[in-house]
Design a protein around this motif. Structure first.
Motif, PDB file in Angstrom:
ATOM      1  N   LEU A 102      15.249   6.628   4.295  1.00  0.00           N
ATOM      2  CA  LEU A 102      14.840   5.255   4.597  1.00  0.00           C
ATOM      3  C   LEU A 102      14.895   4.437   3.310  1.00  0.00           C
ATOM      4  O   LEU A 102      13.875   4.065   2.718  1.00  0.00           O
ATOM      5  N   GLU A 103      16.117   4.114   2.891  1.00  0.00           N
ATOM      6  CA  GLU A 103      16.335   3.356   1.668  1.00  0.00           C
ATOM      7  C   GLU A 103      17.691   2.664   1.753  1.00  0.00           C
ATOM      8  O   GLU A 103      18.554   3.044   2.549  1.00  0.00           O
ATOM      9  N   GLY A 104      17.864   1.634   0.962  1.00  0.00           N
ATOM     10  CA  GLY A 104      19.137   0.928   0.951  1.00  0.00           C
ATOM     11  C   GLY A 104      19.353   0.089   2.200  1.00  0.00           C
ATOM     12  O   GLY A 104      18.418  -0.242   2.937  1.00  0.00           O
ATOM     13  N   ARG A 123      17.263  -1.051   5.671  1.00  0.00           N
ATOM     14  CA  ARG A 123      16.791  -0.012   6.588  1.00  0.00           C
ATOM     15  C   ARG A 123      15.277  -0.056   6.766  1.00  0.00           C
ATOM     16  O   ARG A 123      14.764   0.217   7.855  1.00  0.00           O
ATOM     17  N   THR A 124      14.552  -0.387   5.708  1.00  0.00           N
ATOM     18  CA  THR A 124      13.098  -0.444   5.826  1.00  0.00           C
ATOM     19  C   THR A 124      12.660  -1.533   6.798  1.00  0.00           C
ATOM     20  O   THR A 124      11.706  -1.344   7.562  1.00  0.00           O
ATOM     21  N   GLN A 125      13.351  -2.674   6.793  1.00  0.00           N
ATOM     22  CA  GLN A 125      13.005  -3.754   7.722  1.00  0.00           C
ATOM     23  C   GLN A 125      13.343  -3.376   9.161  1.00  0.00           C
ATOM     24  O   GLN A 125      12.596  -3.702  10.085  1.00  0.00           O
ATOM     25  N   GLN A 126      14.458  -2.684   9.354  1.00  0.00           N
ATOM     26  CA  GLN A 126      14.816  -2.257  10.709  1.00  0.00           C
ATOM     27  C   GLN A 126      13.819  -1.249  11.259  1.00  0.00           C
ATOM     28  O   GLN A 126      13.531  -1.235  12.459  1.00  0.00           O
ATOM     29  N   ILE A 155      15.571   9.184  11.595  1.00  0.00           N
ATOM     30  CA  ILE A 155      14.785   8.801  10.426  1.00  0.00           C
ATOM     31  C   ILE A 155      13.401   9.414  10.573  1.00  0.00           C
ATOM     32  O   ILE A 155      12.717   9.185  11.573  1.00  0.00           O
ATOM     33  N   LEU A 156      12.978  10.180   9.591  1.00  0.00           N
ATOM     34  CA  LEU A 156      11.710  10.918   9.685  1.00  0.00           C
ATOM     35  C   LEU A 156      10.516   9.973   9.818  1.00  0.00           C
ATOM     36  O   LEU A 156       9.759  10.049  10.774  1.00  0.00           O
ATOM     37  N   TRP A 181       0.798  -1.220   0.000  1.00  0.00           N
ATOM     38  CA  TRP A 181       0.000   0.000   0.000  1.00  0.00           C
ATOM     39  C   TRP A 181       0.834   1.274   0.000  1.00  0.00           C
ATOM     40  O   TRP A 181       0.280   2.374   0.012  1.00  0.00           O
ATOM     41  N   GLY A 182       2.155   1.148  -0.015  1.00  0.00           N
ATOM     42  CA  GLY A 182       3.016   2.314   0.120  1.00  0.00           C
ATOM     43  C   GLY A 182       3.244   3.075  -1.171  1.00  0.00           C
ATOM     44  O   GLY A 182       2.694   2.772  -2.229  1.00  0.00           O
ATOM     45  N   ALA A 183       4.122   4.085  -1.068  1.00  0.00           N
ATOM     46  CA  ALA A 183       4.399   4.957  -2.203  1.00  0.00           C
ATOM     47  C   ALA A 183       5.091   4.210  -3.343  1.00  0.00           C
ATOM     48  O   ALA A 183       4.787   4.430  -4.521  1.00  0.00           O
ATOM     49  N   TRP A 184       6.019   3.313  -2.994  1.00  0.00           N
ATOM     50  CA  TRP A 184       6.709   2.557  -4.039  1.00  0.00           C
ATOM     51  C   TRP A 184       5.734   1.620  -4.753  1.00  0.00           C
ATOM     52  O   TRP A 184       5.810   1.432  -5.974  1.00  0.00           O
ATOM     53  N   SER A 185       4.840   1.020  -4.012  1.00  0.00           N
ATOM     54  CA  SER A 185       3.827   0.163  -4.624  1.00  0.00           C
ATOM     55  C   SER A 185       2.965   0.960  -5.598  1.00  0.00           C
ATOM     56  O   SER A 185       2.662   0.505  -6.710  1.00  0.00           O
TER      57      SER A 185
END
Length: 323
Positions: free
Chosen positions: A206-208, A215-218, A175-176, A86-90
């Motif tokens: 929040l990338e890489g 970072r997204t999983q953390q 991280i914002l 549901w996110g922006a990348w999706s």
């Protein structure tokens, strides 16, 4: 004869009818920081998530609905469905016809309906609901979810997790991660809305990955500062007060000035957001300097006027006294 009823996941002990009801139940995130902090304060708390609880499975959903109304009956229900679909990348890849992302969205198509059904059950029992998802998520824009918010007059506020301890495990930068909190607890909404980033520090994107992984999983784990903040509030106000002395104006963060509130009220977000980002990227110049920069770049008269009236909290904090 085969029993077609929902079966209890292996290794999970359910509460019996005579046992104590739950103070806090969290769906999808399992035994995370929120659950651990509630238990540390002496509350009865439980989290449901993978691998024991597959909440995308219909049988598991039926089991949760049954236990929610008969055995658990939690005072507070926290919901945080998977956000990847549901996110922006999706949304970005869907616009380009990506088959994998389209299939992922299809697999999660029933999640908004079940989530709203569970939230409705909880609120009809007089309980507190707290829904968390990324601020830009398409989940909260689904028609069934929007209708629920309108019917039950739920409050939606923004929380910036850099203000509750979310930092990169390698660089240490905040991280914002702007987060939407939707709840029927007005006091909690005001508390979390006050955690908005003032924009005076540099964020880690929040990338890489870093040496600890993606970072997204953390960032999926709630910061311990956030968990403590929420747990203390829930312990201080265990029973939801549906008639709290709150007004829409109180939904603004406590540190936001009257001028900033008026500025946000007068101008549309499509104009405010670019000006605020430009102001931060230029190092918080004075409103007059910002307006002059936009004018020199050929900006419209409307943009110049909005920039001239931009109330920067960082600039106001460090401004020299007028003699």
């Amino acid at each position: 004869m085969v029993d077609n009823r929902a079966q209890t996941p292996r290794g999970v002990r359910l509460r019996q009818p005579g046992m104590q009801k739950l103070d806090y139940l969290e769906l999808w995130s399992g035994q995370g920081n929120n659950v651990r902090e509630m238990r540390r304060l002496g509350a009865s708390a439980m989290g449901l998530g993978l691998p024991e609880w597959d909440l995308l499975n219909v049988n598991t959903q039926q089991l949760v609905e049954s236990r929610l109304s008969t055995i658990w009956q939690p005072k507070t229900l926290w919901l945080c469905p998977p956000c990847k679909a549901w996110g922006a990348w999706s949304r970005f890849w869907l616009s380009r016809g990506n088959d994998k992302v389209r299939q992922e969205r299809y697999d999660h198509r029933q999640t908004p309906s079940w989530t709203t059904r569970v939230m409705k059950m909880q609120m009809d029992q007089g309980g507190r609901v707290i829904f968390e998802h990324p601020w830009s998520s398409d989940f909260i824009r689904q028609k069934v979810f929007v209708n629920l918010m309108r019917r039950y007059k739920l409050v939606k506020v923004r929380l910036d997790q850099c203000q509750v301890g979310l930092r990169d495990s390698e660089s240490g930068k905040p991280i914002l991660k702007p987060t939407a909190i939707i709840t029927n607890d007005l006091r909690l909404a005001r508390l979390l809305a006050s955690r908005r980033c003032p924009g005076h520090h540099q964020h880690q994107r929040l990338e890489g990955s870093n040496r600890h992984g993606a970072r997204t999983q953390q960032a999926e784990n709630y910061p311990i500062v956030m968990a403590k903040l929420i747990a203390r509030h829930l312990q201080r106000h265990p029973i939801l007060n549906m008639h709290a002395d709150m007004y829409p104006a109180d939904m603004y963060p406590a540190g936001i000035s009257h001028n900033r509130r008026q500025w946000e009220h007068d101008f549309p977000s499509t104009m405010r957001i670019p000006i605020a980002r430009l102001h931060t990227n230029l190092g918080h110049p004075t409103p007059e300097t910002l307006a002059k920069m936009i004018m020199d770049a050929g900006g419209s008269a409307q943009k110049i006027e909005r920039a001239r009236r931009y109330p920067c909290p960082t600039f106001a904090e460090h401004a020299q006294p007028r003699l």
